[in-house]
Design a protein around this motif. Sequence first.
Motif, PDB file in Angstrom:
ATOM      1  N   TRP A   1      -7.207   0.686  -6.156  1.00 26.87           N
ATOM      2  CA  TRP A   1      -6.322  -0.458  -6.375  1.00 26.87           C
ATOM      3  C   TRP A   1      -5.894  -0.551  -7.830  1.00 26.87           C
ATOM      4  O   TRP A   1      -6.671  -0.254  -8.732  1.00 26.87           O
TER       5      TRP A   1
ATOM      6  N   SER B   1      -9.114   8.358  10.160  1.00 28.27           N
ATOM      7  CA  SER B   1      -8.508   7.064   9.845  1.00 28.27           C
ATOM      8  C   SER B   1      -8.162   6.297  11.119  1.00 28.27           C
ATOM      9  O   SER B   1      -7.545   6.836  12.039  1.00 28.27           O
TER      10      SER B   1
ATOM     11  N   GLU C   1      -2.302  -1.071  -3.363  1.00 29.21           N
ATOM     12  CA  GLU C   1      -3.364  -0.227  -2.831  1.00 29.21           C
ATOM     13  C   GLU C   1      -2.826   1.190  -2.715  1.00 29.21           C
ATOM     14  O   GLU C   1      -1.733   1.399  -2.201  1.00 29.21           O
TER      15      GLU C   1
ATOM     16  N   PHE D   1      -3.520   4.813  -1.024  1.00 27.33           N
ATOM     17  CA  PHE D   1      -4.164   5.181   0.238  1.00 27.33           C
ATOM     18  C   PHE D   1      -4.083   6.673   0.458  1.00 27.33           C
ATOM     19  O   PHE D   1      -3.029   7.276   0.274  1.00 27.33           O
TER      20      PHE D   1
ATOM     21  N   LEU E   1      -5.631  11.280  -3.578  1.00 25.87           N
ATOM     22  CA  LEU E   1      -6.015  10.066  -4.289  1.00 25.87           C
ATOM     23  C   LEU E   1      -6.644  10.372  -5.646  1.00 25.87           C
ATOM     24  O   LEU E   1      -6.371   9.686  -6.624  1.00 25.87           O
TER      25      LEU E   1
ATOM     26  N   THR F   1     -10.207   5.354   5.523  1.00 23.91           N
ATOM     27  CA  THR F   1      -9.206   5.840   4.569  1.00 23.91           C
ATOM     28  C   THR F   1      -9.788   5.728   3.171  1.00 23.91           C
ATOM     29  O   THR F   1     -10.628   4.864   2.898  1.00 23.91           O
ATOM     30  N   TRP F   2      -9.339   6.595   2.295  1.00 26.78           N
ATOM     31  CA  TRP F   2      -9.707   6.509   0.881  1.00 26.78           C
ATOM     32  C   TRP F   2      -8.723   5.570   0.210  1.00 26.78           C
ATOM     33  O   TRP F   2      -7.520   5.612   0.498  1.00 26.78           O
ATOM     34  N   GLN F   3      -9.224   4.711  -0.688  1.00 31.22           N
ATOM     35  CA  GLN F   3      -8.350   3.753  -1.349  1.00 31.22           C
ATOM     36  C   GLN F   3      -8.801   3.487  -2.775  1.00 31.22           C
ATOM     37  O   GLN F   3      -9.978   3.628  -3.107  1.00 31.22           O
TER      38      GLN F   3
ATOM     39  N   CYS G   1       0.848  -1.186   0.000  1.00 30.67           N
ATOM     40  CA  CYS G   1       0.000   0.000   0.000  1.00 30.67           C
ATOM     41  C   CYS G   1       0.881   1.232   0.000  1.00 30.67           C
ATOM     42  O   CYS G   1       1.802   1.341   0.804  1.00 30.67           O
TER      43      CYS G   1
ATOM     44  N   GLU H   1       0.955   5.356   0.305  1.00 30.89           N
ATOM     45  CA  GLU H   1       0.230   6.564   0.706  1.00 30.89           C
ATOM     46  C   GLU H   1       0.476   7.654  -0.325  1.00 30.89           C
ATOM     47  O   GLU H   1       1.610   7.907  -0.709  1.00 30.89           O
TER      48      GLU H   1
END
Length: 140
Positions: free
Chosen positions: A110, A128, A120, A122, A82, A106-108, A76, A78
């Motif tokens: 993929w 969070s 991922e 993030f 995003l 959290t916003w994610q 993942c 950061e």
Amino acid sequence: MALKLKQLAHVCIFARDVEETRRFYEDVLGMKTVFNFTREGRLFGFYLDAGNRTFVEVFENGSAEYSGKNQINHMCLEVEDLAEAVAHIRAQGIEPTEPKKAVDETWQAWIDDPNGVKIELFQYTDASAQFAGGDRVADW
């Protein structure tokens, strides 16, 4: 436009026995549990603090192969923004998943690398769980 990468956010590993795995990371490596994931009223996984806003995410998976592969589920990264990251990735001809807010607040989104490694992306929020704490019920 370049992707504004901040750091590695976490690595996700699978565990046959989550409590044995927690004891190892807490007792042997000195990490602290930040929050737990539950499913159907029982412990399913947890987040460990690895320092400097970096974490190890652990999920129970008794069916994963443990022959030197499949222990690491994904990495993942950061990102600062995003939406910008997703736009940048799309401009490179790669279609990420739609950004969504996960149970840990959290916003994610993929993507997969050329080898099939899941990545991922993030973006933390003020709520969070990695920083606010509090157990979360897994919704997947």
